[in-house]
Design a protein around this motif. Structure first.
Motif, PDB file in Angstrom:
ATOM      1  N   THR A 169       0.824  -1.202   0.000  1.00  0.00           N
ATOM      2  CA  THR A 169       0.000   0.000   0.000  1.00  0.00           C
ATOM      3  C   THR A 169       0.861   1.257   0.000  1.00  0.00           C
ATOM      4  O   THR A 169       0.527   2.259  -0.664  1.00  0.00           O
ATOM      5  CB  THR A 169      -0.935  -0.003   1.219  1.00  0.00           C
ATOM      6  N   ALA A 170       1.973   1.217   0.734  1.00  0.00           N
ATOM      7  CA  ALA A 170       2.876   2.374   0.758  1.00  0.00           C
ATOM      8  C   ALA A 170       3.482   2.625  -0.619  1.00  0.00           C
ATOM      9  O   ALA A 170       3.606   3.784  -1.054  1.00  0.00           O
ATOM     10  CB  ALA A 170       3.978   2.143   1.793  1.00  0.00           C
ATOM     11  N   ALA A 174       2.777   6.041  -2.694  1.00  0.00           N
ATOM     12  CA  ALA A 174       3.877   6.902  -3.134  1.00  0.00           C
ATOM     13  C   ALA A 174       3.833   7.109  -4.642  1.00  0.00           C
ATOM     14  O   ALA A 174       3.998   8.235  -5.142  1.00  0.00           O
ATOM     15  CB  ALA A 174       5.209   6.287  -2.710  1.00  0.00           C
TER      16      ALA A 174
END
Length: 217
Positions: A169-170, A174
């Protein structure tokens, strides 16, 4: 002297079919075939919506957002456009995490096999018999839910899945915040189509539910 009447000919008696032979193997049940058919159709439709990876990795389209609102707007548009690609990225991170932890992978596969063999694709008749005790469908479901809870939250499987989901998810967040979506044809999205990160799995999930419903209490 009168002769006795001839005795009637005996009627042929066929052995009743055994219970074991009458039951259908899980892999040949209509529910399993329906699940595979709908799942494969859902995957094909989802892959047809996949965007070219060259667009995803176009370095000239990256820039730092000036405000948090701009980053949120970019992320929302990129999620709608690259939803299948983003789902593949999250799945790849999860797969790498499980492959690098073979024990957790084996435990997760064993849990999945237990669900498929004991509940999802098992014929409802005859009932499940383990250790000389007969279990109803409700008891089987409760036992599998308890087993899943123990496997996910007691062993390392849960922490690995959560860590991989957070990492994936990060990465998606990003990329979505730094990828400028002005060159993307966002008007191609059809009205009424879900645009969430894992929306393309909705068809497969509903197929699994429909396949597991018949014969369950």
């Amino acid at each position: 002297m009168m002769s006795s009447a001839p005795s009637p000919a005996p009627l042929p008696i066929s052995d009743p079919p055994s219970v074991a032979g009458a039951s259908t193997a899980p892999v040949s049940t209509p529910a399993f075939r329906l699940f595979l058919s709908r799942f494969s159709d859902s995957v094909r439709r989802s892959l047809a919506e996949r965007r070219p990876w060259s667009e995803l990795a176009d370095r000239s389209a990256f820039s730092r957002p000036d405000t948090l609102a701009e980053a949120s707007s970019r992320l929302r548009k990129n999620l709608a456009y690259f939803r299948v690609n983003y789902a593949a990225v999250v799945a790849a991170v999860l797969a790498v995490s499980l492959v690098t932890n073979p024990f957790s992978l084996l435990v997760l596969l064993a849990l999945l096999a237990a669900w498929c063999h004991l509940y999802l694709f098992r014929p409802s008749d005859p009932p499940l018999v383990l250790f000389g005790r007969t279990f109803s469908d409700r008891e089987t479901l409760g036992g599998l839910v308890l087993l899943s809870f123990l496997v996910v939250f007691v062993t390392s499987v849960g922490s690995i899945i959560i860590s991989a989901a957070v990492a994936g998810t990060a990465i998606v967040a990003a990329h979505g915040a730094f990828r400028v979506p002005e060159d993307l044809f966002l008007d191609e999205q059809e009205p009424g189509v879900a645009t969430g990160l894992l929306s393309f799995l909705g068809g497969a999930a509903s197929s699994a539910a429909a396949a597991a419903t018949p014969g369950r209490v």
